[in-house]
Design a protein around this motif. Structure first.
Motif, short mmCIF file in Angstrom:
data_model
loop_
_atom_site.label_atom_id
_atom_site.label_comp_id
_atom_site.label_asym_id
_atom_site.label_seq_id
_atom_site.Cartn_x
_atom_site.Cartn_y
_atom_site.Cartn_z
N TRP A 34 0.80 -0.92 0.21
CA TRP A 34 0.22 0.03 -0.07
C TRP A 34 0.80 1.27 -0.01
N LEU A 35 1.03 1.94 -1.04
CA LEU A 35 1.65 3.09 -1.23
C LEU A 35 1.17 4.48 -0.86
N ASP A 36 -0.06 4.65 -0.64
CA ASP A 36 -0.66 5.92 -0.40
C ASP A 36 -0.83 5.92 1.27
N ASP A 37 -0.07 6.73 1.88
CA ASP A 37 -0.11 7.05 3.33
C ASP A 37 -1.48 7.55 3.61
N GLY A 38 -2.30 8.20 2.75
CA GLY A 38 -3.62 8.62 3.47
C GLY A 38 -4.66 7.38 3.45
N GLN A 39 -4.43 6.57 2.41
CA GLN A 39 -5.34 5.27 2.25
C GLN A 39 -4.95 4.56 3.48
N VAL A 40 -3.67 4.28 3.78
CA VAL A 40 -3.13 3.51 4.95
C VAL A 40 -3.59 3.91 6.24
N VAL A 41 -3.79 5.16 6.29
CA VAL A 41 -4.20 5.62 7.70
C VAL A 41 -5.69 5.56 7.75
N SER A 42 -6.48 5.55 6.72
CA SER A 42 -8.00 5.50 6.66
C SER A 42 -8.34 4.01 7.12
N ILE B 131 -6.41 1.82 8.62
CA ILE B 131 -6.02 1.69 9.97
C ILE B 131 -7.12 2.21 10.77
N ASN B 132 -7.58 3.22 10.93
CA ASN B 132 -8.70 3.89 11.33
C ASN B 132 -10.04 3.15 11.50
N GLU B 133 -10.17 2.55 10.34
CA GLU B 133 -11.50 1.75 10.03
C GLU B 133 -11.23 0.19 10.75
N VAL B 134 -10.09 -0.35 10.65
CA VAL B 134 -9.76 -1.56 11.08
C VAL B 134 -9.92 -1.41 12.69
N GLY B 135 -9.13 -0.42 13.35
CA GLY B 135 -8.67 -0.02 14.59
C GLY B 135 -7.31 -0.26 14.98
N ALA B 136 -6.63 0.67 15.62
CA ALA B 136 -5.34 0.27 15.74
C ALA B 136 -4.88 -0.63 16.81
N ASP B 137 -6.04 -0.84 17.52
CA ASP B 137 -5.87 -1.93 18.58
C ASP B 137 -5.80 -3.49 17.94
N ARG B 138 -5.94 -3.53 16.52
CA ARG B 138 -6.00 -4.81 15.91
C ARG B 138 -4.88 -4.84 15.06
N MET C 215 5.97 5.71 11.39
CA MET C 215 5.96 6.72 12.52
C MET C 215 5.69 8.18 12.12
N ASN C 216 5.65 8.23 10.90
CA ASN C 216 5.27 9.46 10.33
C ASN C 216 3.77 9.46 9.90
N PHE C 217 3.02 8.62 9.74
CA PHE C 217 1.71 8.64 9.58
C PHE C 217 0.94 9.35 10.60
N LYS C 218 -0.27 9.99 10.04
CA LYS C 218 -1.14 10.99 10.85
C LYS C 218 -2.04 10.03 11.83
N LEU C 219 -1.19 9.61 13.05
CA LEU C 219 -2.09 8.83 13.86
C LEU C 219 -1.65 9.34 15.16
N ASP C 220 -2.60 9.40 16.11
CA ASP C 220 -2.39 9.99 17.16
C ASP C 220 -1.15 9.19 18.12
N HIS C 221 -0.83 9.49 19.18
CA HIS C 221 0.41 8.90 20.16
C HIS C 221 -0.17 7.66 20.37
N GLN D 110 -2.49 5.55 19.22
CA GLN D 110 -2.51 4.44 18.30
C GLN D 110 -1.22 4.00 17.84
N LYS D 111 -0.24 4.80 17.93
CA LYS D 111 1.24 4.41 17.41
C LYS D 111 1.54 3.20 18.50
N GLU D 112 1.62 3.74 19.58
CA GLU D 112 1.69 2.85 21.05
C GLU D 112 1.11 1.51 20.58
N LEU D 113 -0.02 1.63 20.43
CA LEU D 113 -0.79 0.32 20.13
C LEU D 113 -0.03 -0.62 19.01
N ILE D 114 0.05 0.13 17.93
CA ILE D 114 0.60 -0.66 16.93
C ILE D 114 1.99 -1.09 16.92
#
Length: 285
Positions: A225-233, A235-242, A262-268, A270-274
């Protein structure tokens, strides 16, 4: 640790020596027609050096082998983990044709430090629906002992159907209390990532190869998956806890992948979970 976040790479293959690594990697790359350059060789020293360079705190070893040597390979993995002072976390592998009683092996492995199971049905050549694995999966389910399963192709190659989504889902459904980690984001198929995350609460997805920052893979590997925005979307739909961070080193690159995610537009949180929270919970670290 990076940006005050503990980092655990939950998908790394390790090898006992440079010679063994060279032989296995060359054979695997030929069989699966891998077109990109390996970023390392997976020896213990190589892995530890990468960890130090990239700020990776712990690494989960996901080694597997054919039935005749899988037990010996498990014992080596467990020893490597024990010798690492907690830096290397061992998973063990199984095969329905390996000698001995599988559940007895499991108990011994757990006593020796195993934190989960890694299965690569396509490469190991078996169907996870094989009834000889039922008692193993039942025991793992009772103990909430996680099973990481390779899901999908390898570098666009498919030698058999055993790692297909359709072969793995019956196990997920049969053992709803069994924590199942589908490697490579369920083969990078977005619809299936969303489907399993919504339908099965016992399923987790690892980021290896699909959410990559390694240029060679991004240029040639189809499921990436090359598009960062799509990946963040997603992750948000699946849930960072998964979702669990993994690199598939020495095929993927933990440092490149870490930097990209680490550079994705996710909150702290979410990144801790992942990067570590989910792995610590699943592998009981």
């Amino acid at each position: 640790m990076v940006n005050d976040i503990e980092v655990i790479d939950s998908h790394v293959h390790t090898f006992a020596s440079d010679d063994i690594a060279e032989r296995i990697i060359a054979s695997f790359n030929k069989i699966y027609d891998i077109e990109f350059a390996n970023p390392g060789n997976g020896t213990i020293s190589n892995v530890l050096n990468n960890m130090k360079e990239g700020g990776i705190d712990r690494t989960v070893m996901v080694n597997f082998a054919p039935p005749k040597i899988v037990h010996q390979n498990n014992l080596w993995t467990l020893k490597a983990g024990g010798d690492s002072g907690g830096k290397l976390i061992p998973l063990v592998s199984f095969h329905p044709e390996m000698e001995g009683v599988l559940t007895e092996h499991l108990e011994n492995y757990i006593n020796a430090g195993a934190r989960g199971i890694k299965l690569h049905p396509m490469a190991q050549g078996f169907d996870v629906r094989d009834r000889r694995l039922d008692e193993l999966f039942r025991t793992c389910s009772q103990r909430s002992f996680p099973v990481l399963i390779h899901c999908g192709r390898v570098s666009n190659a498919r030698l058999n159907e055993y790692s297909d989504f359709e072969c793995i889902v019956p196990v997920i459904e049969k053992y709803p209390e069994l924590p199942v980690i589908l490697a490579h984001m369920a083969d990078g198929q977005i619809d299936r990532c969303l489907e399993v995350s919504k339908k099965y609460s016992n399923v987790f997805l690892d980021t290896s190869i699909v959410i990559t920052g390694y240029p060679d893979i991004m240029n040639v590997n189809e499921p990436s998956w090359l598009d960062d925005g799509q990946v963040v979307s997603i992750i948000n739909e699946v849930g960072a806890d998964r979702i669990i961070f993994g690199s598939d080193f020495p095929w993927g690159s933990p440092i490149h992948d870490l930097n990209r995610i680490m550079n994705f537009k996710l909150d702290h949180h979410q990144k801790e979970l992942i990067f570590s929270g989910n792995a610590k919970r699943l592998f009981k670290l």
